[in-house]
Design an enzyme around this catalytic site. Structure first.
Site, mmCIF file in Angstrom:
data_model
loop_
_atom_site.group_PDB
_atom_site.id
_atom_site.type_symbol
_atom_site.label_atom_id
_atom_site.label_comp_id
_atom_site.label_asym_id
_atom_site.label_seq_id
_atom_site.Cartn_x
_atom_site.Cartn_y
_atom_site.Cartn_z
ATOM 1 N N ARG A 124 18.711 30.439 30.203
ATOM 2 C CA ARG A 124 18.047 30.460 31.478
ATOM 3 C C ARG A 124 17.362 31.837 31.934
ATOM 4 O O ARG A 124 17.158 32.153 32.848
ATOM 5 C CB ARG A 124 18.909 30.224 32.641
ATOM 6 N N LYS A 146 3.140 37.188 32.094
ATOM 7 C CA LYS A 146 2.806 35.680 31.629
ATOM 8 C C LYS A 146 3.374 35.335 30.101
ATOM 9 O O LYS A 146 3.084 36.126 29.415
ATOM 10 C CB LYS A 146 1.356 35.366 31.753
ATOM 11 N N GLU A 188 -11.479 42.088 26.232
ATOM 12 C CA GLU A 188 -10.631 42.005 27.251
ATOM 13 C C GLU A 188 -10.921 43.309 28.151
ATOM 14 O O GLU A 188 -10.813 43.489 29.181
ATOM 15 C CB GLU A 188 -9.102 41.656 27.141
ATOM 16 N N LYS A 230 -5.343 46.274 34.791
ATOM 17 C CA LYS A 230 -4.507 45.197 34.809
ATOM 18 C C LYS A 230 -3.361 45.296 35.752
ATOM 19 O O LYS A 230 -2.702 44.382 36.662
ATOM 20 C CB LYS A 230 -4.222 44.678 33.573
ATOM 21 N N GLU A 240 -0.285 34.805 40.259
ATOM 22 C CA GLU A 240 -1.664 34.379 40.298
ATOM 23 C C GLU A 240 -1.944 33.537 41.362
ATOM 24 O O GLU A 240 -2.347 32.409 41.290
ATOM 25 C CB GLU A 240 -2.001 33.906 39.017
ATOM 26 N N ARG A 244 -5.138 37.921 41.047
ATOM 27 C CA ARG A 244 -5.164 38.130 39.803
ATOM 28 C C ARG A 244 -5.893 37.037 38.821
ATOM 29 O O ARG A 244 -6.173 37.373 37.827
ATOM 30 C CB ARG A 244 -3.799 37.784 39.554
ATOM 31 N N ASN A 248 -9.455 35.982 34.817
ATOM 32 C CA ASN A 248 -9.959 34.990 34.137
ATOM 33 C C ASN A 248 -11.317 35.082 34.101
ATOM 34 O O ASN A 248 -11.974 33.935 33.629
ATOM 35 C CB ASN A 248 -9.379 33.743 34.688
ATOM 36 N N HIS A 251 -13.064 33.247 31.325
ATOM 37 C CA HIS A 251 -12.150 32.224 30.239
ATOM 38 C C HIS A 251 -12.198 30.758 30.615
ATOM 39 O O HIS A 251 -11.825 29.878 30.183
ATOM 40 C CB HIS A 251 -10.523 32.719 31.029
ATOM 41 N N HIS A 255 -12.169 29.070 27.450
ATOM 42 C CA HIS A 255 -11.043 28.388 27.027
ATOM 43 C C HIS A 255 -11.379 27.063 26.449
ATOM 44 O O HIS A 255 -11.012 26.466 25.337
ATOM 45 C CB HIS A 255 -10.051 28.219 28.064
ATOM 46 N N HIS A 267 -9.500 34.143 20.166
ATOM 47 C CA HIS A 267 -9.540 34.081 21.780
ATOM 48 C C HIS A 267 -10.535 35.087 22.356
ATOM 49 O O HIS A 267 -11.415 34.645 23.352
ATOM 50 C CB HIS A 267 -7.964 34.234 22.096
HETATM 51 N N1 GLY Z 1 -4.578 37.425 30.997
HETATM 52 C C1 GLY Z 1 -4.662 37.215 32.666
HETATM 53 C C2 GLY Z 1 -3.590 37.419 33.304
HETATM 54 O O1 GLY Z 1 -2.525 38.045 32.504
HETATM 55 O O2 GLY Z 1 -3.484 36.985 34.143
#
Ligand code: GLY
Length: 367
Positions: A124, A146, A188, A230, A240, A244, A248, A251, A255, A267
Site C-alpha cells: 500500500r 506521476k 520537454e 514544472k 491535474e 497542470r 500536456n 502530448h 501520444h 516519447h
Molecule cells: N508530464 C506531465 C506531468 O507531470 O503532469
C-alpha cells in the site's frame, strides 16, 4: 542565482527537494539528512543505466543503510508494464522489504515511472527516491509524483500519484546519454518555455551551441529554470485537475503518434511533433503569427527533433487521439499557445482544426 536545490511543496507543505549536483557524492548525506539511515534500499534500474551507475550508488549508500539491493530490467518503453512490476514485487518480497524500506529509481522516465508505481503500490505504498539519469526524466518525469505503466498499448493507463522523498539529479550522467535521448529531453524543456516562459524559449535559441556542448553551468541553469516551471505547476495542481494539464502541450497528438509508430520514435520526439501540430492550430487561430510558428518549428528542429512524421494515416492519428483522450475526460482538452510563453487549455478544438494540424505534421514519404 541558480541554487543547488529546489524544494517542492505538496498541499502547502515542503514535501521533497530536488538536488542539482555534478556527481553522486552528496547522495549518502542527503539520505541521512532525510532520516533514512539504517533502512533497506532497493535500487531499480534498467539494462543500460544499471551497469553505468548502480555500483557507484551502492557503494555510497551501503555505509548508511541496513542493506542495499538492486534489480535491473530490460531497457525500453515496451517493458514499462505490469509484468516488469511483478518482477519488482517478487524481488522486494524475496528480500523481505517492508513498509519502512525504500525504492530508488535510477534511470530515465521508464524506470522512474515504473519504480515509482511499484513504490506506490507495494504494501500500500513505500517511500521512493528518484535519481533521473536522462534529460527527459530530469526535466519532466521525475518531478510531480506521476507514476505508472502502459497497459494494452495505452500509455500510462495504470498508475498512481505518489510523491518522491527526494529527486537527486547528477547532471554528469548526461555525458553518457546518447545524443538522440538528450534531444528527446530537450522537447520537454522547449515545452516549458513555450507554455510558461518566453525568456527561456528565447534563451534556448541563443544558447544552442553551449547546451549541445553539455557545459555544466549552462545545463544547470537550463534545468533549474525548467524545473521551476514544472514545480510551480505541480504545486498549484498536484492531481491535474486544472492548470497542470498545460504540461500536456504537444502530448495530445504526440501520444497518438507514439502509439501508432509502435514506440519507434522516442516519447520526446513524439512530443516535438505534437507541439508542431498544437502550434499550427494556435497560428491558424491567429493567437501566434506565422513567423512565430516558423520560429517554434526552427527551434525544435535545431535541437535535432522532428516536426513531421511519415507513414501514418491522418484518420488513424485522429481516431487514436480521440479514443485516448476521451478515456480521460468527455472532451478533448487541447493545449494551445495564446502567445509564446502563455499556454491555455481549450476544449473547443474542432475535428477540422485537428485534421488540418495532422496533415501539417504528416510528411509525404517521397519528400
Ligand atoms: N508530464 C506531465 C506531468 O507531470 O503532469
Amino acid at each position: 542565482m541558480y541554487q543547488d536545490k529546489i524544494t517542492v511543496t505538496y498541499e502547502g507543505k515542503p514535501a521533497y527537494q530536488i538536488i542539482f549536483s555534478k556527481d553522486f557524492s552528496l547522495l549518502s548525506d542527503t539520505l541521512a539528512e532525510l532520516g533514512l539511515e539504517g533502512r533497506r534500499f532497493m535500487i531499480i534500474s534498467d539494462s543500460i543505466v544499471g551497469p553505468l551507475y548502480i555500483y557507484d550508488c551502492l557503494q555510497l549508500i551501503k555505509p548508511m543503510a541496513k542493506e542495499v539491493k538492486s534489480i535491473t530490467f530490460d531497457a525500453g518503453e515496451e517493458n514499462k508494464n505490469l509484468d516488469t512490476v511483478k518482477l519488482v514485487y517478487k524481488s522486494l518480497i524475496d528480500n523481505r522489504f517492508d513498509r519502512k524500506d525504500i525504492i530508488i529509481a535510477l534511470g530515465g522516465g521508464v524506470v522512474g515511472d515504473l519504480a515509482g508505481y511499484a513504490a506506490a503500490t507495494y504494501m500500500r505504498g513505500i517511500e521512493f527516491i528518484q535519481i533521473p539519469t536522462t534529460l527527459l526524466a530530469m526535466a519532466d518525469s521525475s518531478i510531480g509524483g506521476k507514476t505508472g505503466v502502459d497497459f494494452m498499448a495505452y500509455k500510462n493507463m495504470v498508475g498512481a500519484f505518489h510523491q518522491p522523498k527526494l529527486v537527486y539529479m547528477n547532471l554528469s550522467t548526461l555525458n553518457t546519454l546518447p545524443e538522440r535521448q538528450f534531444n528527446a529531453g530537450m522537447a520537454e524543456i522547449i515545452k516549458h518555455g513555450l507554455i510558461r516562459d518566453k525568456a527561456l524559449y528565447e534563451w534556448l535559441s541563443s544558447n544552442l551551441d553551449a547546451v549541445r556542448l553539455l557545459d555544466y553551468e549552462i545545463l544547470k541553469k537550463m534545468i533549474y529554470i525548467s524545473t521551476n516551471i514544472k514545480k510551480n505547476l505541480v504545486e498549484s495542481d498536484p492531481r491535474e485537475q486544472g492548470e497542470r494539464a498545460l504540461l500536456n502541450f504537444g502530448h495530445t497528438i504526440g501520444h497518438a503518434v507514439e502509439k501508432l509508430m509502435g514506440f519507434e520514435l522516442l516519447h520526446g520526439e513524439c512530443v516535438a511533433v505534437g507541439m508542431a501540430a498544437a502550434a499550427y492550430i494556435s497560428s491558424k487561430r491567429g493567437y501566434i503569427s506565422r513567423a512565430e510558428l516558423d520560429g517554434i518549428l526552427d527551434l525544435i528542429k535545431s535541437y535535432g527533433l522532428p516536426v513531421q512524421v511519415g507513414g501514418l494515416k491522418p484518420d488513424d492519428i485522429y481516431n487514436v487521439t480521440l479514443v485516448d483522450k476521451k478515456m480521460q475526460t468527455d472532451k478533448i482538452k487541447f493545449i494551445l499557445l495564446q502567445d509564446i510563453g502563455n499556454a491555455v487549455i481549450d476544449t473547443g478544438v474542432t475535428r477540422e482544426e485537428m485534421m488540418e494540424a495532422i496533415e501539417f505534421i504528416l510528411r509525404q514519404d517521397n519528400d
